[in-house]
Design a protein around this motif. Structure first.
Motif, mmCIF file in Angstrom:
data_model
loop_
_atom_site.group_PDB
_atom_site.id
_atom_site.type_symbol
_atom_site.label_atom_id
_atom_site.label_comp_id
_atom_site.label_asym_id
_atom_site.label_seq_id
_atom_site.Cartn_x
_atom_site.Cartn_y
_atom_site.Cartn_z
ATOM 1 N N ASP A 21 0.825 -1.218 0.000
ATOM 2 C CA ASP A 21 0.000 0.000 0.000
ATOM 3 C C ASP A 21 0.854 1.259 0.000
ATOM 4 O O ASP A 21 0.504 2.255 -0.622
ATOM 5 C CB ASP A 21 -0.937 0.002 1.205
ATOM 6 C CG ASP A 21 -2.066 -0.993 1.032
ATOM 7 O OD1 ASP A 21 -2.367 -1.353 -0.126
ATOM 8 O OD2 ASP A 21 -2.646 -1.413 2.047
ATOM 9 N N SER A 22 2.004 1.233 0.714
ATOM 10 C CA SER A 22 2.852 2.421 0.756
ATOM 11 C C SER A 22 3.455 2.712 -0.616
ATOM 12 O O SER A 22 3.606 3.870 -1.002
ATOM 13 C CB SER A 22 3.968 2.259 1.786
ATOM 14 O OG SER A 22 4.838 1.205 1.414
ATOM 15 N N GLU A 23 3.802 1.670 -1.376
ATOM 16 C CA GLU A 23 4.328 1.876 -2.718
ATOM 17 C C GLU A 23 3.250 2.446 -3.640
ATOM 18 O O GLU A 23 3.525 3.288 -4.484
ATOM 19 C CB GLU A 23 4.871 0.568 -3.295
ATOM 20 C CG GLU A 23 6.141 0.090 -2.641
ATOM 21 C CD GLU A 23 6.599 -1.252 -3.177
ATOM 22 O OE1 GLU A 23 5.984 -1.746 -4.140
ATOM 23 O OE2 GLU A 23 7.550 -1.800 -2.624
ATOM 24 N N LYS A 24 2.010 1.973 -3.465
ATOM 25 C CA LYS A 24 0.909 2.501 -4.277
ATOM 26 C C LYS A 24 0.662 3.969 -3.957
ATOM 27 O O LYS A 24 0.445 4.768 -4.854
ATOM 28 C CB LYS A 24 -0.360 1.703 -4.026
ATOM 29 C CG LYS A 24 -0.343 0.319 -4.625
ATOM 30 C CD LYS A 24 -1.646 -0.383 -4.333
ATOM 31 C CE LYS A 24 -1.636 -1.805 -4.828
ATOM 32 N NZ LYS A 24 -2.868 -2.517 -4.472
ATOM 33 N N SER A 25 0.689 4.349 -2.658
ATOM 34 C CA SER A 25 0.420 5.733 -2.293
ATOM 35 C C SER A 25 1.551 6.655 -2.744
ATOM 36 O O SER A 25 1.298 7.784 -3.154
ATOM 37 C CB SER A 25 0.200 5.859 -0.787
ATOM 38 O OG SER A 25 1.371 5.502 -0.090
ATOM 39 N N VAL A 26 2.805 6.173 -2.700
ATOM 40 C CA VAL A 26 3.918 6.983 -3.185
ATOM 41 C C VAL A 26 3.795 7.176 -4.690
ATOM 42 O O VAL A 26 4.010 8.282 -5.207
ATOM 43 C CB VAL A 26 5.279 6.325 -2.814
ATOM 44 C CG1 VAL A 26 6.420 6.997 -3.550
ATOM 45 C CG2 VAL A 26 5.494 6.380 -1.331
ATOM 46 N N LEU A 73 1.024 9.655 -5.268
ATOM 47 C CA LEU A 73 1.476 10.997 -4.906
ATOM 48 C C LEU A 73 2.396 11.568 -5.979
ATOM 49 O O LEU A 73 2.273 12.739 -6.354
ATOM 50 C CB LEU A 73 2.203 10.961 -3.557
ATOM 51 C CG LEU A 73 2.808 12.268 -3.088
ATOM 52 C CD1 LEU A 73 1.707 13.280 -2.805
ATOM 53 C CD2 LEU A 73 3.668 12.040 -1.858
ATOM 54 N N SER A 74 3.293 10.749 -6.514
ATOM 55 C CA SER A 74 4.203 11.248 -7.542
ATOM 56 C C SER A 74 3.448 11.599 -8.826
ATOM 57 O O SER A 74 3.788 12.570 -9.507
ATOM 58 C CB SER A 74 5.313 10.237 -7.831
ATOM 59 O OG SER A 74 4.790 9.090 -8.451
ATOM 60 N N TYR A 83 1.332 15.939 -12.299
ATOM 61 C CA TYR A 83 0.202 16.637 -12.919
ATOM 62 C C TYR A 83 0.147 18.095 -12.462
ATOM 63 O O TYR A 83 -0.131 18.992 -13.257
ATOM 64 C CB TYR A 83 -1.111 15.940 -12.591
ATOM 65 C CG TYR A 83 -1.251 14.566 -13.199
ATOM 66 C CD1 TYR A 83 -0.685 14.257 -14.435
ATOM 67 C CD2 TYR A 83 -1.940 13.559 -12.535
ATOM 68 C CE1 TYR A 83 -0.810 13.002 -14.995
ATOM 69 C CE2 TYR A 83 -2.072 12.295 -13.089
ATOM 70 C CZ TYR A 83 -1.509 12.024 -14.316
ATOM 71 O OH TYR A 83 -1.633 10.778 -14.867
ATOM 72 N N ALA A 84 0.412 18.339 -11.183
ATOM 73 C CA ALA A 84 0.385 19.709 -10.659
ATOM 74 C C ALA A 84 1.493 20.548 -11.286
ATOM 75 O O ALA A 84 1.259 21.704 -11.674
ATOM 76 C CB ALA A 84 0.530 19.692 -9.140
#
Length: 157
Positions: free
Chosen positions: A4-9, A12-13, A18-19
């Motif tokens: 899950d932490s790899e998915k959230s990172v 986030l990236s 996109y921003a």
């Protein structure tokens, strides 16, 4: 399977990318479109320069943070991913780019230039700009050649 932490990172990236792309599109779009509607071009030039400076500062900060994290987490044993010496390749690429930058700085001309009717003769910045132009041209040429070579070598007959 990814944690899950790899998915959230990863998520986030992607949002950060996109921003940044959206901000760049807005700033560059404003720089090229708004002067046609009577907005002061010098104000937009300042906004563009500050935006580019902040992007450069952010890239340097992320790079330094990444290096610190990498050095803290590295193991003392040689790194071989599927028998590919990734560490040696990384250091070779970094050294090659550094050598390219130094050669580009030395090889770039330092004569004065006329810009917008005024003479610009700051030798350091003229050579620095030349260094980046030479390095970018060489790296883009290498990338194009490698893409073409990869395509030609890997296509099915």
């Amino acid at each position: 399977m990814k944690r899950d932490s790899e998915k959230s990172v990863g998520r986030l990236s992607h949002w950060a990318m996109y921003a940044i792309v959206a901000l760049a599109a807005i700033v560059f779009g404003a720089f090229f479109v708004l002067p046609r509607f009577g907005v002061d071009e010098f104000m937009l030039t300042g906004v563009l320069v500050v935006f580019l400076f902040l992007m450069l500062l952010g890239a340097v900060a992320v790079t330094l943070w990444s290096l610190v994290v990498r050095f803290r987490k590295r193991s003392r044993q040689p790194e071989l991913n599927t028998l590919i010496p990734t560490t040696r390749i990384s250091w070779s690429v970094a050294a090659g780019v550094l050598v390219l930058m130094i050669v580009g700085f030395v090889a770039s001309p330092a004569g004065s230039m006329v810009i917008n009717g005024g003479e610009y003769d700051n030798r350091l910045w003229i050579k620095t700009a030349g260094m980046f132009i030479i390095a970018a041209a060489v790296l883009i040429t290498i990338a194009i050649l490698l893409i073409v070579a990869g395509y030609l070598l890997n296509r099915r007959k």
